[in-house]
Design a protein around this motif. Structure first.
Motif, mmCIF file in Angstrom:
data_model
loop_
_atom_site.group_PDB
_atom_site.id
_atom_site.type_symbol
_atom_site.label_atom_id
_atom_site.label_comp_id
_atom_site.label_asym_id
_atom_site.label_seq_id
_atom_site.Cartn_x
_atom_site.Cartn_y
_atom_site.Cartn_z
ATOM 1 N N PHE A 119 0.830 -1.209 0.000
ATOM 2 C CA PHE A 119 0.000 0.000 0.000
ATOM 3 C C PHE A 119 0.863 1.256 0.000
ATOM 4 N N ARG A 120 1.972 1.219 0.702
ATOM 5 C CA ARG A 120 2.870 2.382 0.694
ATOM 6 C C ARG A 120 3.422 2.620 -0.713
ATOM 7 N N ALA A 121 3.701 1.512 -1.402
ATOM 8 C CA ALA A 121 4.171 1.643 -2.785
ATOM 9 C C ALA A 121 3.074 2.192 -3.686
ATOM 10 N N ALA A 122 1.818 1.764 -3.425
ATOM 11 C CA ALA A 122 0.697 2.247 -4.234
ATOM 12 C C ALA A 122 0.488 3.746 -4.036
ATOM 13 N N LEU A 123 0.624 4.213 -2.811
ATOM 14 C CA LEU A 123 0.487 5.652 -2.561
ATOM 15 C C LEU A 123 1.580 6.436 -3.282
ATOM 16 N N GLY A 128 -3.197 5.276 -11.794
ATOM 17 C CA GLY A 128 -2.928 4.544 -13.017
ATOM 18 C C GLY A 128 -1.744 3.606 -12.947
ATOM 19 N N SER A 129 -1.093 3.494 -11.798
ATOM 20 C CA SER A 129 0.106 2.668 -11.679
ATOM 21 C C SER A 129 -0.240 1.205 -11.443
ATOM 22 N N PRO A 130 0.658 0.289 -11.816
ATOM 23 C CA PRO A 130 0.434 -1.136 -11.513
ATOM 24 C C PRO A 130 0.304 -1.394 -10.016
ATOM 25 N N GLU A 131 1.023 -0.607 -9.212
ATOM 26 C CA GLU A 131 0.961 -0.815 -7.758
ATOM 27 C C GLU A 131 -0.451 -0.591 -7.223
ATOM 28 N N ARG A 132 -1.189 0.330 -7.818
ATOM 29 C CA ARG A 132 -2.549 0.610 -7.329
ATOM 30 C C ARG A 132 -3.542 -0.464 -7.762
ATOM 31 N N GLU A 133 -3.169 -1.275 -8.755
ATOM 32 C CA GLU A 133 -4.069 -2.338 -9.205
ATOM 33 C C GLU A 133 -4.220 -3.443 -8.168
ATOM 34 N N LEU A 134 -3.349 -3.488 -7.166
ATOM 35 C CA LEU A 134 -3.457 -4.482 -6.099
ATOM 36 C C LEU A 134 -4.559 -4.130 -5.100
ATOM 37 N N PHE A 135 -5.089 -2.915 -5.201
ATOM 38 C CA PHE A 135 -6.140 -2.426 -4.296
ATOM 39 C C PHE A 135 -7.306 -1.922 -5.147
ATOM 40 N N GLY A 170 -6.402 13.054 -5.466
ATOM 41 C CA GLY A 170 -7.765 13.048 -5.985
ATOM 42 C C GLY A 170 -8.416 11.688 -6.044
ATOM 43 N N GLU A 171 -7.636 10.594 -6.023
ATOM 44 C CA GLU A 171 -8.227 9.261 -6.068
ATOM 45 C C GLU A 171 -8.721 8.840 -4.686
ATOM 46 N N GLU A 180 -7.366 2.658 7.813
ATOM 47 C CA GLU A 180 -6.038 2.053 7.943
ATOM 48 C C GLU A 180 -6.002 0.616 7.450
ATOM 49 N N GLN A 181 -7.128 0.135 6.865
ATOM 50 C CA GLN A 181 -7.226 -1.244 6.386
ATOM 51 C C GLN A 181 -7.702 -1.277 4.927
ATOM 52 N N PRO A 182 -6.864 -0.872 3.976
ATOM 53 C CA PRO A 182 -7.281 -0.875 2.568
ATOM 54 C C PRO A 182 -7.573 -2.285 2.052
ATOM 55 N N ASP A 183 -8.673 -2.425 1.315
ATOM 56 C CA ASP A 183 -9.059 -3.721 0.755
ATOM 57 C C ASP A 183 -8.164 -4.098 -0.416
ATOM 58 N N LEU A 184 -7.819 -5.378 -0.459
ATOM 59 C CA LEU A 184 -7.046 -5.911 -1.577
ATOM 60 C C LEU A 184 -7.955 -6.227 -2.756
ATOM 61 N N ASN A 185 -7.388 -6.223 -3.949
ATOM 62 C CA ASN A 185 -8.105 -6.566 -5.171
ATOM 63 C C ASN A 185 -7.869 -8.038 -5.486
ATOM 64 N N TRP A 186 -8.858 -8.873 -5.149
ATOM 65 C CA TRP A 186 -8.690 -10.320 -5.303
ATOM 66 C C TRP A 186 -8.847 -10.787 -6.750
#
Length: 535
Positions: A119-123, A128-135, A170-171, A180-186
């Motif tokens: 999640f830190r990497a996604a932030l 539009g990043s690949p890291e954000r696709e995990l959430f 903005g996202e 503090e508990q972001p959901d994962l993209n299963w």
């Protein structure tokens, strides 16, 4: 058909096990810093062996900011330093195994901590990043994206806060629980692969099973539609694609001889049973029994429904009276409303603890006589009541997210009393416990109960020791007066529980094995009392 071999019985241990739930933070403090730890658990293994349990289920012990009691995991392969080290966990698993006690760990697949590296990497990576696709990151609605992407409600009952949090870029990101508990993209293969690797990591360290938190919430409708439109199927509860996940998990577990227990809250019996098919989860928690009021008809219906749900898939039922999320049994059974519902929890509810304790003793014998596995939450065997925590010491996010209307779950998480004459009732020696123990807590101490033949601890020890007398066969209801539950199992052993106002005659029997309280002067079973007999 012949009897199963010893080896098969060993493989099937989970079908009839007594499993003790350890909330590490509140179990025993080995280093005296006010927080329970693995050293404390290791020191209490002889106590657990003496109690007679077959396995320990540990609430999450992983690295965590503890924004939700450890259910916000930052690293599944690291033990939180407050509890100890991975090497200590490995020692604990091995030492328990030497005493014949298996270990079950808790996996939280729906979400991670906002401190998790992913999640830190996604932030940091941005929209539009690949890291954000995990959430689940989405643009907002409204003219300037100022509105949440949908109308989903928080999974903390009583909370009116949205399940979306907006970032400075903005996202918005989805969190069914706290921000503090972001959901994962299963739907993402990396999420699935990571969790299968986590399972292997712990099975390779000797754990026998895994409890799956919020097991029916993982999969999300990719369109994330509003609930107001009543989409079918539900966009985030009990979606069919979940079963592919658990089939893959089952293949991992089977390779190690491991077992699963799912936290599956579903009202639909047929949908519930799908999770228990032979190639998915081994068992699931039975919340119908846990939330059932102290009423003979309702309890019998709950038992019958539970057994009927499990029969088509050959899975054993589980019986639970209490856990780390719900009001403790002696308190719940001492109230006018003896059911459990998160929505009705309130401060200052009048409670008759003497009545509640009598009923909890009877309920212990009832649950331990039923076919299947039984879970005992730490402190239930001591008869601990729910504690009222001062507002300035509450930590549970349920309290804060409800605006203080829900007392939260800290009242059933108060540190255990071990020794009546030691500081903090023997929980730890130096610092005050992380949650305050109520006045009089030492009266429940394990050392005080150990030598008292009439104590709750002595009742649990005797009942767990005698439980094999019921055998592994089915339950058969016996004729009984209204308000009385009576059933036999395949060994000629009978359980009778009197919930009627008047004393009940016991069936003709050859031996009285155990009672939850004394019989009356005429040898009858008083109200709110249970007995085990051989006939």
């Amino acid at each position: 058909m012949g009897q199963p071999s010893h080896a098969q019985k060993d493989l099937d241990w989970w079908r009839s096990a007594v499993i003790y739930q350890v909330y590490v933070r509140s179990f025993a403090d080995g280093d005296g810093d006010g927080t329970g730890d693995l050293a404390g658990v290791r020191a209490k293994l002889p106590y657990l062996a003496e109690l007679g349990v077959n396995a320990l289920w540990f609430n999450p012990w992983y690295l965590s900011p503890l924004k939700d009691g450890g259910y916000d995991v930052a690293d599944y392969r690291t033990i939180d330093p407050a509890f100890g080290t991975l090497a200590e966990a490995e020692k604990l698993i091995a030492e328990a195994e030497e005493l014949g006690i298996r270990t079950i760990v808790d996996i939280v697949p729906n979400h991670v901590s906002d401190q998790h590296p992913w999640f830190r990497a996604a932030l940091a990576a941005g929209p539009g990043s690949p890291e954000r696709e995990l959430f689940h990151f989405r643009p907002g609605r409204g003219e300037n994206g100022e509105l949440p992407p949908n109308d989903w409600p928080s999974q903390f009952l009583g909370s009116t806060e949205p399940v979306w949090t907006r970032l400075p870029d903005g996202e918005w990101y989805l969190h069914l629980f706290t921000p503090e508990q972001p959901d994962l993209n299963w739907a993402h293969p990396a999420v699935r692969q990571e969790h299968e690797d986590i399972l292997r990591f712990w099975f390779e360290r000797g754990v026998a099973g895994v409890r799956i938190d919020s097991a029916a919430l993982l999969a999300k409708d990719p369109d994330l539609p509003d609930l107001a439109t009543d989409p079918q199927p539900h966009p985030f509860v009990d979606r069919d694609d979940l079963h592919d996940v658990y089939r893959a998990w089952r293949a991992v577990a089977d390779a190690y001889g491991g077992v699963f227990v799912g936290e599956v809250w579903l009202p639909d019996a047929e949908r519930f049973a799908r999770y228990l098919r032979p190639d998915e989860l081994h068992t699931a928690f039975n919340f119908s029994f846990l939330s059932c009021p102290w009423d003979a008809g309702r309890l019998r219906t709950s038992i019958d429904t539970t057994l009927a749900e499990h029969a088509p898939v050959g899975a054993p039922a589980t019986w639970v009276l209490c856990n780390h999320d719900v009001t403790r049994t002696v308190t719940r059974y001492g109230r006018e409303d003896t059911a459990f519902d998160f929505a009705t929890k309130a401060f200052g509810t009048p409670t008759d603890l003497e009545l509640g304790t009598r009923r909890a003793r009877a309920a212990a014998l009832l649950s331990l006589a039923l076919p299947g596995a039984v879970y005992v939450y730490q402190g239930e065997e001591l008869g601990l009541p729910e504690a009222e925590i001062p507002a300035d010491r509450i930590e549970d996010p349920m309290y804060f997210r409800s605006g203080g209307t829900d007392p939260g779950r800290d009242g059933c998480r108060v540190p255990m009393p071990w020794a009546a004459d030691l500081p903090y009732a023997g929980f730890g020696s130096r610092e005050e416990p992380w949650l305050p123990q109520p006045a009089g807590w030492a009266a429940y101490a394990a050392d005080r109960q150990r030598d008292d033949a009439d104590s709750m601890l002595s009742l649990y020890r005797r009942a767990i020791a005698a439980r094999p007398l019921f055998g592994a066969g089915p339950l058969t209801w016996l004729p009984a007066p209204e308000g009385v539950l009576a059933f036999s199992r395949d060994q000629g052993t009978v359980c009778v529980v009197n919930l009627a106002p008047e004393p009940a005659e016991l069936p003709t029997h050859t031996r009285l094995l155990l009672t939850s309280g004394p019989l009356d002067d005429e040898g009858r079973l008083p109200r709110d009392t249970a007995a085990w007999l051989t006939v």
